[in-house]
Design a protein around this motif. Sequence first.
Motif, short mmCIF file in Angstrom:
data_model
loop_
_atom_site.label_atom_id
_atom_site.label_comp_id
_atom_site.label_asym_id
_atom_site.label_seq_id
_atom_site.Cartn_x
_atom_site.Cartn_y
_atom_site.Cartn_z
N SER A 129 -72.36 -35.74 -35.34
CA SER A 129 -72.40 -37.21 -35.36
C SER A 129 -71.04 -37.85 -35.08
O SER A 129 -70.96 -39.02 -34.75
CB SER A 129 -72.93 -37.70 -36.70
OG SER A 129 -72.17 -37.15 -37.77
N MET A 134 -70.92 -38.53 -28.85
CA MET A 134 -71.87 -39.19 -29.76
C MET A 134 -71.41 -40.60 -30.08
O MET A 134 -72.19 -41.54 -30.06
CB MET A 134 -72.00 -38.39 -31.06
CG MET A 134 -72.92 -37.21 -30.99
SD MET A 134 -74.65 -37.73 -30.85
CE MET A 134 -74.92 -38.47 -32.46
N GLN A 135 -70.13 -40.73 -30.38
CA GLN A 135 -69.58 -42.04 -30.71
C GLN A 135 -69.75 -43.00 -29.54
O GLN A 135 -70.15 -44.14 -29.70
CB GLN A 135 -68.09 -41.90 -31.09
CG GLN A 135 -67.86 -41.05 -32.33
CD GLN A 135 -68.35 -41.74 -33.61
OE1 GLN A 135 -68.07 -42.90 -33.82
NE2 GLN A 135 -69.11 -41.03 -34.44
N HIS A 138 -73.37 -44.17 -28.97
CA HIS A 138 -74.01 -44.98 -30.02
C HIS A 138 -73.19 -46.19 -30.45
O HIS A 138 -73.54 -46.84 -31.42
CB HIS A 138 -74.32 -44.10 -31.23
CG HIS A 138 -75.26 -42.97 -30.91
ND1 HIS A 138 -74.82 -41.75 -30.50
CD2 HIS A 138 -76.61 -42.91 -30.91
CE1 HIS A 138 -75.87 -40.96 -30.27
NE2 HIS A 138 -76.97 -41.62 -30.50
N THR A 143 -74.45 -51.39 -37.21
CA THR A 143 -74.56 -50.52 -38.39
C THR A 143 -75.80 -50.83 -39.23
O THR A 143 -76.28 -49.96 -39.94
CB THR A 143 -73.31 -50.61 -39.29
OG1 THR A 143 -73.05 -51.99 -39.56
CG2 THR A 143 -72.09 -50.00 -38.62
N ILE A 146 -78.29 -48.37 -38.69
CA ILE A 146 -77.96 -46.99 -39.03
C ILE A 146 -77.75 -46.86 -40.54
O ILE A 146 -78.71 -46.63 -41.27
CB ILE A 146 -76.72 -46.49 -38.23
CG1 ILE A 146 -76.92 -46.76 -36.72
CG2 ILE A 146 -76.52 -44.99 -38.45
CD1 ILE A 146 -75.73 -46.46 -35.84
N SER A 147 -76.50 -47.07 -41.01
CA SER A 147 -76.24 -46.92 -42.44
C SER A 147 -76.99 -47.96 -43.28
O SER A 147 -77.40 -47.69 -44.41
CB SER A 147 -74.74 -47.00 -42.71
OG SER A 147 -74.19 -48.15 -42.12
N SER A 154 -77.82 -42.34 -41.61
CA SER A 154 -76.60 -42.02 -40.88
C SER A 154 -76.93 -41.55 -39.48
O SER A 154 -78.08 -41.20 -39.17
CB SER A 154 -75.77 -40.96 -41.61
OG SER A 154 -76.12 -39.67 -41.17
N LEU A 155 -75.93 -41.53 -38.65
CA LEU A 155 -76.09 -41.10 -37.26
C LEU A 155 -76.48 -39.62 -37.18
O LEU A 155 -76.99 -39.15 -36.17
CB LEU A 155 -74.78 -41.36 -36.50
CG LEU A 155 -74.89 -41.52 -34.99
CD1 LEU A 155 -75.92 -42.57 -34.58
CD2 LEU A 155 -73.53 -41.84 -34.39
N CYS A 158 -80.67 -37.55 -36.45
CA CYS A 158 -81.14 -37.72 -35.07
C CYS A 158 -82.63 -38.02 -34.98
O CYS A 158 -83.05 -38.91 -34.25
CB CYS A 158 -80.87 -36.48 -34.23
SG CYS A 158 -79.33 -35.64 -34.50
N CYS A 161 -84.50 -41.56 -35.06
CA CYS A 161 -84.56 -42.44 -33.89
C CYS A 161 -85.01 -41.74 -32.61
O CYS A 161 -85.68 -42.35 -31.78
CB CYS A 161 -83.19 -43.07 -33.64
SG CYS A 161 -82.50 -43.92 -35.06
#
Length: 184
Positions: A129, A134-135, A138, A143, A146-147, A154-155, A158, A161
């Motif tokens: 992640s 990855m960064q 995404h 956020t 996600i969070s 968290s990312l 996987c 999503c």
Amino acid sequence: MKKQPLIIGWIVATVVLACVTRVYADEHGKYGEHERSHSVLPVNKSDLYQSECGSCHFAYQPGLLPARSWQKMMSGLDDHFGDNAELSVKSKTEISAYLQQGAADEQYARRSDKFMRGISSGDVPLRISELPYMQRKHDEIPTRFISGNPQVGSLANCVACHTQAARGNFDEDSVRIPNYGRWD
Ligand code: HEC
Ligand code: HEC
């Protein structure tokens, strides 16, 4: 018919055949389908890996991290991100070999090459992640999806999503973010 042209003909035919076979093997070889479909090699559902490394979270495909990362992770399972994920020696040996063999810098898949991008040779990342690729992929997702999203967290999650993640397919057209929907 003279003998010489026949022999030359055979040599030419053999060389042509060898080249064609080579190109075919490159395109359709061991990882052919996944190379073409832009996926990483999926994890076999019946595998030891799936049961041991897919019990607490998504069974991350070997092709998402370089071999050196898997090696480091497997040698520290007693403190695996704060959890004890230690295995029997036998299982550890088998899983390590599986991870090494399919690692991002070992397998022939376009997607795996991308996961390797931006990792400097001295780096041994343990979190998929947090990889540069990855960064980058995404960074446009707010956020709160996600969070701040109870169904994601968290990312690293996987599968929350990427609906086809278990098949090694992370294409953006199969993304459905919970409480949000399709990503366009
Ligand atoms: C006992 C539960 C447990 C088991 C079993 C387990 N893990 Fe984990 N794993 C975790 C936890 C907890 C985290 C950290 C989650 C977080 O902070 O997002 C983690 C994180 C990871 C990550 C990093 C995820 C990311 O990109 O941030 C990888 C890769 C990983 N585990 C691989 C494995 C492998 C390989 C195995 C099997 C050898 C395994 N895990 C078995 C609990 C477990
Ligand atoms: C919050 C939902 C979410 C999570 C969790 C998530 N992704 Fe994604 N991912 C997306 C979205 C949305 C996109 C498309 C982003 C864009 O195009 O701007 C994407 C794009 C990607 C892409 C690029 C796809 C393409 O077609 O170029 C890859 C590869 C990827 N994700 C892998 C992963 C992996 C591996 C994990 C887990 C370690 C993960 N993602 C976790 C939502 C998520």
